[in-house]
Design a protein around this motif. Structure first.
Motif, PDB file in Angstrom:
ATOM      1  N   THR A 211       0.832  -1.203   0.000  1.00  0.00           N
ATOM      2  CA  THR A 211       0.000   0.000   0.000  1.00  0.00           C
ATOM      3  C   THR A 211       0.866   1.252   0.000  1.00  0.00           C
ATOM      4  O   THR A 211       0.586   2.235  -0.689  1.00  0.00           O
ATOM      5  N   GLY A 212       1.953   1.203   0.755  1.00  0.00           N
ATOM      6  CA  GLY A 212       2.898   2.324   0.761  1.00  0.00           C
ATOM      7  C   GLY A 212       3.569   2.517  -0.579  1.00  0.00           C
ATOM      8  O   GLY A 212       3.782   3.654  -1.027  1.00  0.00           O
ATOM      9  N   ALA A 213       3.915   1.414  -1.241  1.00  0.00           N
ATOM     10  CA  ALA A 213       4.529   1.511  -2.570  1.00  0.00           C
ATOM     11  C   ALA A 213       3.553   2.136  -3.564  1.00  0.00           C
ATOM     12  O   ALA A 213       3.943   2.964  -4.402  1.00  0.00           O
ATOM     13  N   ALA A 214       2.291   1.749  -3.477  1.00  0.00           N
ATOM     14  CA  ALA A 214       1.283   2.329  -4.365  1.00  0.00           C
ATOM     15  C   ALA A 214       1.087   3.817  -4.071  1.00  0.00           C
ATOM     16  O   ALA A 214       0.904   4.628  -4.990  1.00  0.00           O
ATOM     17  N   PHE A 215       1.140   4.167  -2.803  1.00  0.00           N
ATOM     18  CA  PHE A 215       1.033   5.585  -2.431  1.00  0.00           C
ATOM     19  C   PHE A 215       2.204   6.376  -3.008  1.00  0.00           C
ATOM     20  O   PHE A 215       2.042   7.515  -3.467  1.00  0.00           O
ATOM     21  N   THR A 216       3.392   5.784  -2.998  1.00  0.00           N
ATOM     22  CA  THR A 216       4.567   6.437  -3.573  1.00  0.00           C
ATOM     23  C   THR A 216       4.339   6.767  -5.043  1.00  0.00           C
ATOM     24  O   THR A 216       4.660   7.867  -5.513  1.00  0.00           O
ATOM     25  N   SER A 217       3.781   5.801  -5.786  1.00  0.00           N
ATOM     26  CA  SER A 217       3.512   6.036  -7.214  1.00  0.00           C
ATOM     27  C   SER A 217       2.543   7.194  -7.399  1.00  0.00           C
ATOM     28  O   SER A 217       2.754   8.072  -8.253  1.00  0.00           O
ATOM     29  N   LYS A 218       1.500   7.206  -6.613  1.00  0.00           N
ATOM     30  CA  LYS A 218       0.504   8.274  -6.734  1.00  0.00           C
ATOM     31  C   LYS A 218       1.095   9.626  -6.336  1.00  0.00           C
ATOM     32  O   LYS A 218       0.837  10.649  -6.984  1.00  0.00           O
ATOM     33  N   LYS A 225       4.645  15.735  -9.774  1.00  0.00           N
ATOM     34  CA  LYS A 225       4.342  16.052 -11.176  1.00  0.00           C
ATOM     35  C   LYS A 225       5.169  15.220 -12.168  1.00  0.00           C
ATOM     36  O   LYS A 225       5.565  15.702 -13.235  1.00  0.00           O
ATOM     37  N   GLU A 226       5.421  13.954 -11.806  1.00  0.00           N
ATOM     38  CA  GLU A 226       6.101  13.042 -12.726  1.00  0.00           C
ATOM     39  C   GLU A 226       5.019  12.375 -13.575  1.00  0.00           C
ATOM     40  O   GLU A 226       4.474  11.329 -13.233  1.00  0.00           O
ATOM     41  N   ALA A 227       4.716  12.991 -14.684  1.00  0.00           N
ATOM     42  CA  ALA A 227       3.578  12.569 -15.503  1.00  0.00           C
ATOM     43  C   ALA A 227       3.707  11.147 -16.025  1.00  0.00           C
ATOM     44  O   ALA A 227       2.700  10.477 -16.274  1.00  0.00           O
ATOM     45  N   ASP A 228       4.940  10.674 -16.188  1.00  0.00           N
ATOM     46  CA  ASP A 228       5.132   9.335 -16.738  1.00  0.00           C
ATOM     47  C   ASP A 228       5.141   8.249 -15.666  1.00  0.00           C
ATOM     48  O   ASP A 228       5.364   7.076 -15.966  1.00  0.00           O
ATOM     49  N   CYS A 229       4.910   8.615 -14.420  1.00  0.00           N
ATOM     50  CA  CYS A 229       4.913   7.634 -13.330  1.00  0.00           C
ATOM     51  C   CYS A 229       3.525   7.000 -13.217  1.00  0.00           C
ATOM     52  O   CYS A 229       2.673   7.473 -12.455  1.00  0.00           O
ATOM     53  N   ASP A 230       3.306   5.952 -13.982  1.00  0.00           N
ATOM     54  CA  ASP A 230       2.033   5.232 -13.922  1.00  0.00           C
ATOM     55  C   ASP A 230       2.228   3.850 -13.311  1.00  0.00           C
ATOM     56  O   ASP A 230       1.510   2.904 -13.621  1.00  0.00           O
ATOM     57  N   HIS A 231       3.212   3.728 -12.418  1.00  0.00           N
ATOM     58  CA  HIS A 231       3.581   2.438 -11.853  1.00  0.00           C
ATOM     59  C   HIS A 231       2.466   1.883 -10.960  1.00  0.00           C
ATOM     60  O   HIS A 231       1.804   2.634 -10.236  1.00  0.00           O
TER      61      HIS A 231
END
Length: 440
Positions: A211-218, A225-231
């Protein structure tokens, strides 16, 4: 395709279908009897619990609504032999990739069993045999930047994510060439390079990490503002975990913040020796998704093609920023809980039933019937994997053990603390340290 991943909507997950899995209140049967007559019956059998009595009214009621379909994609794309190439779920190249990954997982785990009994591995070793369709169906869709969080049954998840077999085997042997330099062992596979964020020995322990990793991506996408971060992140765990607090807390947080995460329940029907039916008030885990405002999915975890179609929609949904998905994969492990488990609690009829639904055999049959591969091509893959696994064992066996000075690395960070002395050297290098007489 009848429906594409890009057109996925949450309500597709909850389309009811007619199913013989629902229980007829006028003709109650034992769970085992229903299961053996219908190969798709949900939740296996529990002969020791139910053979001598009928379902209670509560159980009958809980099953009366049947099982819900996964999505329009799977419903509309029936797996039959007379479908045209345009209606196939996979191309030839995709099929060969799926087959190779599943065979790698199976062959690797079989070799682990041999090495364990020869004394090359120590501690508890939990094998993944039978569940390969879940790992392959989900993880092979991910990008290298996407994250996977696993459980103590983590070898095959690491392999599917791209961690080399020789690194995984070396880790199991406790050697410095392992993906954790020999310090993680069977239950703690980790690879920064491949974004495998760990196997976790305690159930539920990895879900907050995922859940923390997913929060990092968001956060990176919306705040930095890393537009290409769709991890996206995938959290794998079993049915026994789904009664734990971390599971519910993280479902709530993920739905509240619309995190790009897929919660993958590998429901192999048994939590060590505890039947899922005996320990859970409502055995249909997927229903817990809608309770938190996210799609809940049930899929046949013994069918890699169905798993893959569900995974494609869930991953696309997460990448678009539409939030999390809970997927319950009904699967089965072909071995005991661990290699120390004599596996005497599960009924032989149940084990035989699921062995007949081997996911690798099912994929092979589908590919033959649809002219996607020849027997020679699949045998070539089998030979390639056998050689790869043999090489991994040789590499691990010849690799060195960690030196003593590595003992406290990655444990303490404070130079004035217990692990590192004022001179910057590890205290465990001091002979007096192991004697218990070193000044701390």
């Amino acid at each position: 395709m009848a429906a594409s991943a890009s057109s996925f909507a949450a309500n597709k997950f909850l389309q009811p279908i007619n199913s013989t899995r629902s229980i007829d209140n006028n003709n109650k049967k034992t769970l085992l009897g229903n299961q053996l007559k219908d190969s798709s019956f949900f939740l296996g059998s529990a002969k020791k619990l139910y053979m001598k009595k009928s379902f209670s009214s509560q159980n009958s009621k809980s099953r009366s609504n049947g099982v819900f379909a996964v999505s329009e994609v799977v419903k509309d794309k029936k797996l039959n032999t007379d479908s045209s190439l345009s209606n196939l779920l996979i191309t030839k190249d995709e099929g060969l990739e799926l087959y190779e990954d599943m065979v790698l997982g199976r062959a690797f785990e079989d070799m682990c069993a041999q090495m364990y009994y020869r004394g090359k591995m120590f501690g508890f070793v939990h094998l993944y045999n039978g569940q390969e369709a879940v790992s392959t169906g989900f993880i092979r869709l991910l990008k290298k930047e996407d994250s996977v969080v696993s459980t103590y049954r983590d070898h095959v998840h690491a392999l599917s994510k791209g961690v080399p077999a020789r690194q995984v085997m070396s880790e199991l042997f406790g050697k410095t060439t392992g993906c954790c330099r020999g310090q993680g062992g069977s239950m703690h596979m980790f690879s920064k390079e491949h974004n495998v964020l760990g196997g976790f020995a305690f159930i539920g322990e990895g879900i907050p990490v995922a859940t923390g990793a997913a929060f990092t991506s968001k956060y990176r996408r919306e705040v930095m503002k890393e537009a290409d971060c769709d991890h996206v992140t995938m959290a794998f765990f079993g049915d026994g975990t789904c009664n734990n607090g971390q599971f519910f807390e993280c479902l709530n947080m993920a739905a509240l913040w619309k995190l790009p995460i897929i919660f993958v329940v590998e429901n192999n029907l048994w939590a060590i020796g505890m039947s899922h039916l005996r320990s859970t008030s409502d055995p249909e885990i997927w229903k817990k998704g809608p309770a938190f405002g996210m799609p809940g999915v049930h899929v046949d975890g013994m069918d890699v093609l169905k798993v893959r179609e569900v995974a494609k929609e869930a991953v696309a949904r997460a990448r678009r920023g539409d939030g999390p998905t809970l997927v319950e994969c009904e699967t089965y492990r072909f071995r005991g809980h661990s290699l120390a488990d004599p596996d005497e609690l599960r009924d032989p009829a149940e084990k035989n039933h699921y062995a007949a639904r081997d996911p690798i055999s099912a994929l092979k049959k589908y590919m033959f019937e649809n002219n996607l591969a020849s027997e020679a091509e699949l045998k070539a893959i089998d030979k390639k994997i056998d050689e790869l696994v043999e090489e991994a064992v040789e590499f691990a066996d010849e690799s060195p053990h960690p030196v003593r000075s590595q003992l406290l690395e990655n444990v303490f960070a404070d130079p004035k603390g217990f692990g590192i002395g004022p001179d910057g050297r590890y205290r465990c290098e001091d002979p007096k340290f192991t004697e218990g007489t070193a000044h701390v």
